[in-house]
Motif scaffolding. Sequence first.
Motif, PDB file in Angstrom:
ATOM      1  N   PHE A  98       0.812  -1.216   0.000  1.00 27.39           N
ATOM      2  CA  PHE A  98       0.000   0.000   0.000  1.00 27.39           C
ATOM      3  C   PHE A  98       0.853   1.278   0.000  1.00 27.39           C
ATOM      4  CE2 PHE A  98      -2.414   3.331   2.174  1.00 27.39           C
ATOM      5  CZ  PHE A  98      -3.633   3.293   1.517  1.00 27.39           C
ATOM      6  N   ASP A  99       1.792   1.384   0.928  1.00 24.10           N
ATOM      7  CA  ASP A  99       2.587   2.614   1.057  1.00 24.10           C
ATOM      8  C   ASP A  99       3.481   2.885  -0.148  1.00 24.10           C
ATOM      9  OD1 ASP A  99       1.476   3.209   3.531  1.00 24.10           O
ATOM     10  OD2 ASP A  99       3.013   2.097   4.621  1.00 24.10           O
ATOM     11  N   GLN A 100       3.803   1.862  -0.915  1.00 26.20           N
ATOM     12  CA  GLN A 100       4.661   2.038  -2.088  1.00 26.20           C
ATOM     13  C   GLN A 100       3.884   2.328  -3.365  1.00 26.20           C
ATOM     14  OE1 GLN A 100       7.426  -1.228  -2.407  1.00 26.20           O
ATOM     15  NE2 GLN A 100       8.148  -0.952  -0.310  1.00 26.20           N
ATOM     16  N   VAL A 101       2.576   2.228  -3.317  1.00 26.71           N
ATOM     17  CA  VAL A 101       1.743   2.548  -4.494  1.00 26.71           C
ATOM     18  C   VAL A 101       1.485   4.052  -4.449  1.00 26.71           C
ATOM     19  CG1 VAL A 101      -0.427   2.119  -5.713  1.00 26.71           C
ATOM     20  CG2 VAL A 101       0.694   0.259  -4.454  1.00 26.71           C
ATOM     21  N   THR A 102       2.276   4.801  -5.197  1.00 26.18           N
ATOM     22  CA  THR A 102       2.185   6.262  -5.166  1.00 26.18           C
ATOM     23  C   THR A 102       1.358   6.840  -6.314  1.00 26.18           C
ATOM     24  OG1 THR A 102       4.261   6.461  -6.395  1.00 26.18           O
ATOM     25  CG2 THR A 102       4.399   6.490  -3.965  1.00 26.18           C
ATOM     26  N   GLU A 103       0.992   5.978  -7.272  1.00 31.46           N
ATOM     27  CA  GLU A 103       0.181   6.425  -8.405  1.00 31.46           C
ATOM     28  C   GLU A 103      -0.637   5.250  -8.918  1.00 31.46           C
ATOM     29  OE1 GLU A 103       1.701   9.436 -11.325  1.00 31.46           O
ATOM     30  OE2 GLU A 103       1.659   7.689 -12.638  1.00 31.46           O
ATOM     31  N   ALA A 104      -1.870   5.519  -9.295  1.00 22.82           N
ATOM     32  CA  ALA A 104      -2.736   4.477  -9.848  1.00 22.82           C
ATOM     33  C   ALA A 104      -2.246   4.085 -11.239  1.00 22.82           C
ATOM     34  CB  ALA A 104      -4.179   4.977  -9.926  1.00 22.82           C
ATOM     35  N   PRO A 105      -2.345   2.807 -11.586  1.00 17.60           N
ATOM     36  CA  PRO A 105      -1.974   2.389 -12.941  1.00 17.60           C
ATOM     37  C   PRO A 105      -2.820   3.106 -13.989  1.00 17.60           C
ATOM     38  CG  PRO A 105      -2.316   0.482 -11.509  1.00 17.60           C
ATOM     39  CD  PRO A 105      -2.784   1.681 -10.757  1.00 17.60           C
ATOM     40  N   LYS A 106      -2.250   3.292 -15.178  1.00 19.22           N
ATOM     41  CA  LYS A 106      -2.959   3.965 -16.266  1.00 19.22           C
ATOM     42  C   LYS A 106      -3.996   3.065 -16.934  1.00 19.22           C
ATOM     43  CE  LYS A 106       0.700   7.180 -17.375  1.00 19.22           C
ATOM     44  NZ  LYS A 106       1.665   7.650 -18.352  1.00 19.22           N
ATOM     45  N   THR A 122      -2.826  -5.192  -1.995  1.00 16.50           N
ATOM     46  CA  THR A 122      -3.428  -3.910  -2.393  1.00 16.50           C
ATOM     47  C   THR A 122      -4.104  -4.030  -3.751  1.00 16.50           C
ATOM     48  OG1 THR A 122      -1.669  -2.747  -1.181  1.00 16.50           O
ATOM     49  CG2 THR A 122      -2.909  -1.454  -2.790  1.00 16.50           C
ATOM     50  N   VAL A 123      -5.211  -3.303  -3.904  1.00 18.86           N
ATOM     51  CA  VAL A 123      -5.913  -3.211  -5.180  1.00 18.86           C
ATOM     52  C   VAL A 123      -6.043  -1.729  -5.547  1.00 18.86           C
ATOM     53  CG1 VAL A 123      -8.244  -3.168  -4.167  1.00 18.86           C
ATOM     54  CG2 VAL A 123      -7.942  -3.982  -6.499  1.00 18.86           C
ATOM     55  N   ALA A 124      -5.882  -1.421  -6.853  1.00 13.69           N
ATOM     56  CA  ALA A 124      -6.136  -0.078  -7.371  1.00 13.69           C
ATOM     57  C   ALA A 124      -7.545  -0.066  -7.952  1.00 13.69           C
ATOM     58  CB  ALA A 124      -5.120   0.287  -8.444  1.00 13.69           C
ATOM     59  N   ILE A 144     -12.282   8.706 -10.824  1.00 12.12           N
ATOM     60  CA  ILE A 144     -11.668   8.914  -9.517  1.00 12.12           C
ATOM     61  C   ILE A 144     -10.824   7.663  -9.265  1.00 12.12           C
ATOM     62  CG2 ILE A 144     -12.133   9.060  -7.027  1.00 12.12           C
ATOM     63  CD1 ILE A 144     -12.884  11.608  -8.459  1.00 12.12           C
ATOM     64  N   PHE A 145      -9.605   7.839  -8.746  1.00 11.02           N
ATOM     65  CA  PHE A 145      -8.717   6.707  -8.500  1.00 11.02           C
ATOM     66  C   PHE A 145      -8.488   6.538  -7.004  1.00 11.02           C
ATOM     67  CE2 PHE A 145      -7.893   7.928 -12.832  1.00 11.02           C
ATOM     68  CZ  PHE A 145      -7.817   6.711 -13.483  1.00 11.02           C
ATOM     69  N   ALA A 146      -8.411   5.276  -6.595  1.00  8.55           N
ATOM     70  CA  ALA A 146      -8.195   4.949  -5.184  1.00  8.55           C
ATOM     71  C   ALA A 146      -7.354   3.683  -5.098  1.00  8.55           C
ATOM     72  CB  ALA A 146      -9.534   4.744  -4.475  1.00  8.55           C
ATOM     73  N   LYS A 147      -6.873   3.408  -3.892  1.00  4.59           N
ATOM     74  CA  LYS A 147      -6.199   2.147  -3.602  1.00  4.59           C
ATOM     75  C   LYS A 147      -6.706   1.673  -2.250  1.00  4.59           C
ATOM     76  CE  LYS A 147      -2.166   4.387  -1.499  1.00  4.59           C
ATOM     77  NZ  LYS A 147      -0.704   4.433  -1.412  1.00  4.59           N
ATOM     78  N   LEU A 162      -9.294  -2.105   6.750  1.00  5.44           N
ATOM     79  CA  LEU A 162      -8.714  -1.643   5.491  1.00  5.44           C
ATOM     80  C   LEU A 162      -8.010  -0.308   5.642  1.00  5.44           C
ATOM     81  CD1 LEU A 162     -12.027  -2.015   3.466  1.00  5.44           C
ATOM     82  CD2 LEU A 162     -10.277  -3.776   3.687  1.00  5.44           C
ATOM     83  N   ARG A 163      -7.152  -0.025   4.657  1.00  2.00           N
ATOM     84  CA  ARG A 163      -6.644   1.322   4.433  1.00  2.00           C
ATOM     85  C   ARG A 163      -7.101   1.761   3.047  1.00  2.00           C
ATOM     86  NH1 ARG A 163      -0.541   0.854   5.058  1.00  2.00           N
ATOM     87  NH2 ARG A 163      -1.059  -1.337   4.852  1.00  2.00           N
ATOM     88  N   LEU A 164      -7.540   2.987   2.947  1.00  4.66           N
ATOM     89  CA  LEU A 164      -8.031   3.558   1.694  1.00  4.66           C
ATOM     90  C   LEU A 164      -7.216   4.799   1.364  1.00  4.66           C
ATOM     91  CD1 LEU A 164     -10.206   4.048  -0.587  1.00  4.66           C
ATOM     92  CD2 LEU A 164     -11.491   5.337   1.138  1.00  4.66           C
ATOM     93  N   GLY A 165      -6.612   4.809   0.196  1.00  7.05           N
ATOM     94  CA  GLY A 165      -5.952   5.997  -0.336  1.00  7.05           C
ATOM     95  C   GLY A 165      -6.793   6.514  -1.484  1.00  7.05           C
ATOM     96  N   LEU A 166      -7.017   7.813  -1.546  1.00  6.86           N
ATOM     97  CA  LEU A 166      -7.926   8.371  -2.548  1.00  6.86           C
ATOM     98  C   LEU A 166      -7.380   9.654  -3.132  1.00  6.86           C
ATOM     99  CD1 LEU A 166     -10.859   8.378  -3.837  1.00  6.86           C
ATOM    100  CD2 LEU A 166     -11.480   9.879  -1.945  1.00  6.86           C
ATOM    101  N   ASP A 167      -7.446   9.752  -4.464  1.00  7.07           N
ATOM    102  CA  ASP A 167      -7.215  11.019  -5.144  1.00  7.07           C
ATOM    103  C   ASP A 167      -8.588  11.484  -5.621  1.00  7.07           C
ATOM    104  OD1 ASP A 167      -6.711  13.146  -6.841  1.00  7.07           O
ATOM    105  OD2 ASP A 167      -4.851  12.289  -7.582  1.00  7.07           O
ATOM    106  N   PRO A 168      -9.192  12.478  -4.941  1.00 11.36           N
ATOM    107  CA  PRO A 168     -10.565  12.885  -5.257  1.00 11.36           C
ATOM    108  C   PRO A 168     -10.699  13.816  -6.464  1.00 11.36           C
ATOM    109  CG  PRO A 168      -9.728  14.209  -3.468  1.00 11.36           C
ATOM    110  CD  PRO A 168      -8.653  13.202  -3.798  1.00 11.36           C
ATOM    111  N   ASN A 169      -9.591  14.060  -7.154  1.00 11.91           N
ATOM    112  CA  ASN A 169      -9.606  14.952  -8.313  1.00 11.91           C
ATOM    113  C   ASN A 169      -9.855  14.156  -9.582  1.00 11.91           C
ATOM    114  OD1 ASN A 169      -8.554  17.591  -7.030  1.00 11.91           O
ATOM    115  ND2 ASN A 169      -7.145  16.018  -6.286  1.00 11.91           N
TER     116      ASN A 169
END
Length: 182
Positions: A98-106, A122-124, A144-147, A162-169
């Motif tokens: 999780f902590d190493q996923v700094t960007e969602a896959p394209k 982890t899942v994107a 919207i992308f999340a992990k 769970l842990r949720l990372g979110l880019d709301p833009n």
Amino acid sequence: MSVVVGLAACGDPTNVKATTSTTTDTLSIFALSGSPPSYPSGIALVSRQPVKVDGFANFDIAFDIDASGNAVIYPVKLVVTSPGGSRPVGLQKVAAPFDQVTEAPKDGYKTDLAVVLAPGETVAIQSPHNTTGDICQFAINPNIFAKVAVDSVNLASRTLYLRLGLDPNCGFRSFAEGIPTT
């Protein structure tokens, strides 16, 4: 001529800038099976909230626990058959923690398959939010992308932590702290 001048005055209309910081939250969710239907078994990504899974499809992903004690994550369209459930939320298991996923896959997201995660995996997530009145209704990229990482599973209470990372833009894929640039 006035249209060209008007567009030039606005700058590059495709050079969209993010305005909201990324977030990381910890959540607890109940499994779809073996839990009361009124318990939250899904996540609404934009609001970063655990929600009840019902026929209104007010969630992006839903969770269950398989016989081996792993988390099973379902995109909304595999759970709800109403028109709201047709939204093609995509899932992609990623190899990094999780902590190493700094960007969602394209690319590479699957909208018609569930993903099984063991604790620590982890899942994107790519979730379109471009219906009428939605946050990305007029965005160039409506996603919207999340992990999500599964930290642990409690079989007795049918609870997933769970842990949720979110880019709301809309269209931005960064999970780095702050306001993203990509």
